[in-house]
Design an enzyme around this catalytic site. Structure first.
Site, PDB file in Angstrom:
ATOM      1  CB  CYS A 167      -0.910   0.376   1.135  1.00 35.08           C
ATOM      2  SG  CYS A 167      -0.402  -0.921   2.761  1.00 35.08           S
ATOM      3  NE  ARG A 191       3.117  -8.985   5.961  1.00 29.14           N
ATOM      4  CZ  ARG A 191       2.082  -8.545   5.848  1.00 29.14           C
ATOM      5  NH1 ARG A 191       1.188  -9.484   6.515  1.00 29.14           N
ATOM      6  NH2 ARG A 191       1.205  -7.686   4.980  1.00 29.14           N
ATOM      7  CD  GLN A 212      -1.035  -9.371   1.169  1.00 28.25           C
ATOM      8  OE1 GLN A 212      -1.286  -8.397   0.777  1.00 28.25           O
ATOM      9  NE2 GLN A 212      -1.140  -9.626   2.130  1.00 28.25           N
ATOM     10  CG  ASP A 220      -1.899  -6.413  -1.602  1.00 30.30           C
ATOM     11  OD1 ASP A 220      -3.088  -5.620  -0.882  1.00 30.30           O
ATOM     12  OD2 ASP A 220      -0.875  -5.220  -0.885  1.00 30.30           O
ATOM     13  CG  HIS A 253      -3.868  -0.587  -1.468  1.00 33.91           C
ATOM     14  ND1 HIS A 253      -3.420  -2.283  -2.422  1.00 33.91           N
ATOM     15  CD2 HIS A 253      -3.579  -1.062  -0.701  1.00 33.91           C
ATOM     16  CE1 HIS A 253      -2.247  -2.655  -1.374  1.00 33.91           C
ATOM     17  NE2 HIS A 253      -2.742  -1.780   0.138  1.00 33.91           N
ATOM     18  CE  LYS A 290     -10.578  -5.859  10.547  1.00 34.65           C
ATOM     19  NZ  LYS A 290     -10.090  -7.056  11.211  1.00 34.65           N
ATOM     20  CG  HIS A 348      -6.107  -1.362   2.313  1.00 33.85           C
ATOM     21  ND1 HIS A 348      -4.524  -1.014   2.511  1.00 33.85           N
ATOM     22  CD2 HIS A 348      -5.832  -0.037   3.227  1.00 33.85           C
ATOM     23  CE1 HIS A 348      -4.420   0.629   2.533  1.00 33.85           C
ATOM     24  NE2 HIS A 348      -5.360   0.626   3.005  1.00 33.85           N
TER      25      HIS A 348
END
Length: 723
Positions: free
Chosen positions: A421, A450, A468, A470, A472, A551, A598
């Site tokens: 992000c 991570r 991911q 992922d 946005h 969320k 997200h």
């Protein structure tokens, strides 16, 4: 995705309850204030007490203090006016009967007995005006009341939370250990308790004694009693447990602390709990492992005991049978058997995907990428490492740095990205944006790292290196509802393809949050409208939103009815503000902040790979299979034809092998079935003469003869329909 505080950085302290401030009401017994979301404090050295001293002096001291405080609060409660109140009973949110009671006297247990015979003996927890409430805790005014049994998530989680206290009691009584925290597990399968034992290492051999202690507690039907204490009272009560003292010391002087007792156990806890220990009629220790206090390698080494419990032995027996069945389909075993992936000690937590595993991995990403094309997403590629200045701007340096891999380059500190992000914020920021461009949907399969603790690594489900799906979405406030609804439709489509069912929860503003109340209220309203427009059943999860925005939590259930959280959908107003993101409004002189959404559908591709492998029990559907077909010639005379068939299927874009060995055809077919080939194509002289193949399906003894064109059409249809 945005900052997600992991188990290693800041753990949600589910065994603590810290109301926001003292008040006349919160000083009364049975009053549960909002819990502190996180606990973080400086390090300290824990002193392990001797067993006999701990049991003979420390525990009685706690009980005596508990009883003194409880007696004072009960006396104060008697002096309060017990005015008449009306209690509206609910069932699955639908209004039912209205009962009468008395303020500070009538309990949910009383109302349960009035509603139905036996309900008071089966209801585990109540919800009063949206707040979870002990069954024995007096009501404080007119209210809406809903009761939950074990067959509900709230009832189940309460039984398991209470069972963690029973486990803690057994551990403390048996070993004189210092208890730390004991919540339900995040996957919703039981509970655990962390404790400090000094040099003792727990293992399976200790379980019989622990289970005997738990059975003793259940037999005694110990009530779960609750008091609220001041910080000074709590420090006195837990002065012999440095871990609890650490939790207490982080609180400001005006905070109050909730304490529960069951039998000899007195523990910090935000609750609520089941009425008494007898509701836990089946209890089993599952495993023991090591852990770190505060999930920090620099802190004390703890022992963690995992357990499971049920309201009857039949359900426990069924669960243990399920565990035995699930072991057969552990993704680590299947992955090795099917030659999909492996991990090497030279790179712990980072998995090697072999050619066959890479096929599945790529198919999952291609599936998402195809949907991106249809749903208006734009793929981007962002760097893997950034100067720590970026992470300071985003807030990760302050809250997430210990989970990052950092290093120095030319005397400047850099970090490998743990999420995409902040990089997407830079991409949005690199030029002036207009309202006409919004929404902008940036998708990124970038590699993430991570720094998970070695003890937390678990197959493909907890790794250090992963990708991911992922994305946005940068949009205006007016576009939020439509964008959220579109993401939910995306998730619904994908999970139907995989054969998952799922549940939706709207997690709302927590006690500690960033931003203003008006923005939060609008965001929550937008999500509610989107969920209603989506048309699926959903529930509200009060106070469990992220600190940066509300969320929607999506929990999937696989073929074995196990629950996982893979997809995520979060609203964020903080990163756009931190990065000062702007777009020009219709009046070009004005600049406005975008809203950031997200979202991920698969979540971690590695984790989804593992879940699907176990979900399908190793039997991949054709479209996702790394072994779609194999050609097996009956004899050497048909080997050349087998190679021609293989070539044609390969050129059509499918994964196909040929078994050109001198073994008997029955053995070839059997091994192909065990290897989980979807199609086994047997060819002999007659098939070679007619240009056909004899088709056997993986799990069927039946076979049919088809020409190659028809077979390829069947492959095409199955791929298109994700079968």
């Amino acid at each position: 995705m945005l900052l997600r505080l992991s188990a290693r950085s800041i753990r949600r302290c589910t065994s603590c309850s810290f109301p926001s401030s003292s008040s006349s009401a919160s000083s009364l017994p049975f009053r549960l204030g909002p819990a502190s979301s996180f606990c973080t404090v400086p390090s300290m050295a824990a002193n392990h007490p001797k067993d006999e001293a701990y049991l003979s002096a420390v525990i009685p001291k706690r009980i005596k203090l508990f009883e003194q405080i409880q007696a004072n609060q009960l006396e104060k409660l008697k002096s309060l006016p017990h005015d008449p109140i009306k209690i509206t009973s609910l069932k699955e949110g639908v209004k039912g009967d209205v009962k009468e009671g008395k303020k500070w006297e009538t309990t949910p247990m009383d109302i349960a007995g009035q509603i139905a015979k036996g309900l008071a003996n089966s209801a585990l927890i109540a919800e009063v005006n949206g707040e979870l409430w002990d069954m024995s805790r007096p009501l404080e005014g007119d209210c809406k009341l809903e009761l939950f049994k074990f067959d509900s998530d709230k009832g189940r989680d309460t039984l398991w939370h209470s069972s963690a206290h029973i486990l803690g009691q057994a551990l403390e009584q048996e070993y004189g250990c210092q208890l730390c925290i004991g919540p339900c597990t995040t996957r919703g399968e039981g509970f655990y308790y962390d404790a400090f034992y000094g040099d003792l290492g727990l293992n399976d051999a200790h379980f019989a004694n622990i289970e005997a202690g738990a059975a003793k507690a259940a037999k005694e039907a110990q009530p779960f009693e609750r008091i609220v204490v001041t910080k000074d009272q709590a420090l006195e009560m837990f002065s012999d447990n440095n871990f609890k003292v650490e939790l207490i010391n982080e609180l400001s002087a005006d905070k109050t602390i909730t304490v529960y007792r069951c039998g000899p156990l007195v523990d910090l806890c935000r609750g609520p709990h089941i009425p008494n220990t007898s509701f836990v009629k089946a209890f089993k220790c599952l495993r023991a492992s090591s852990a770190y206090w505060r999930a920090s390698r620099e802190r004390e080494s703890l022992q963690r005991v995992y357990g499971i419990s049920y309201p009857d032995q039949k359900q426990l027996k069924k669960y243990l049978q399920f565990l035995e069945e699930a072991k057969k389909y552990d993704h680590r075993l299947l992955g090795q058997k099917q030659e999909l992936f492996f991990c090497h000690p030279l790179s712990p937590g980072s998995w090697f995907f072999l050619p066959l595993g890479t096929r599945v991995y790529n198919k999952l990403m291609e599936f998402i990428k195809e949907q991106y094309w249809k749903r208006g997403y734009t793929e981007v590629i962002t760097p893997n490492m950034y100067n720590m200045n970026l992470w300071e701007t985003s807030g990760h340096a302050a809250n997430y740095k210990e989970n990052m891999f950092t290093f120095d380059i030319e005397k400047q500190e850099f970090g490998l990205k743990p999420m995409n992000c902040p990089g997407h914020c830079l991409m949005f920021q690199h030029r002036v944006r207009s309202y006409r461009e919004l929404p902008i949907r940036m998708a990124d399969f970038g590699v993430l790292h991570r720094n998970e603790a070695s003890g937390a690594l678990s197959g493909l489900t907890r790794v250090r290196r992963f990708q991911q799906d992922d994305a946005h979405i940068f949009c205006t406030e007016d576009q939020v509802t439509d964008e959220v609804k579109a993401v939910l439709e995306f998730i619904d489509y994908a999970y139907k393809v995989f054969g998952f069912t799922y549940e939706l929860k709207l997690s709302t503003r927590p006690e500690k949050y960033l931003g203003d109340l008006e923005t939060w209220n609008k965001a929550e309203t937008n999500l509610e409208v989107a969920l209603e427009a989506f048309g699926k059943k959903w529930v509200k999860n009060e106070g469990d939103g992220a600190f940066y925005g509300p969320k929607i939590d999506i929990t999937v259930s696989d073929a074995m009815n196990r629950k996982f959280q893979c997809a995520t959908l979060q609203l964020d107003f903080q990163l756009p503000d931190r990065f000062k993101l702007e777009y020009s409004a219709e009046d070009e002189a004005k600049r406005q902040r975008p809203v950031m959404i997200h979202r991920a559908v698969l979540g971690s591709v590695e984790r989804m790979f593992a879940i699907l492998l176990e979900h399908y029990k190793g039997k991949w559907p054709f479209w996702l299979s790394p072994r779609q077909a194999i050609v097996c010639p009956i004899s050497k005379k048909s080997e050349e034809y087998a190679k021609e068939v293989q070539k044609r299927i390969h050129e059509a874009g499918y994964y196909v092998d040929a078994d050109i060995t001198d073994r008997k055809i029955d053995k070839k077919v059997r091994e192909a079935q065990l290897a989980q080939y979807n199609y086994i194509l047997v060819v002999g002289e007659s098939e070679a003469a007619t240009g056909q193949v004899s088709v056997r399906i993986r799990d069927s003894a039946a076979h049919s003869v088809k020409n190659i064109d028809d077979l390829l059409e069947e492959f095409k249809a199955k791929t298109a329909e994700y079968q």
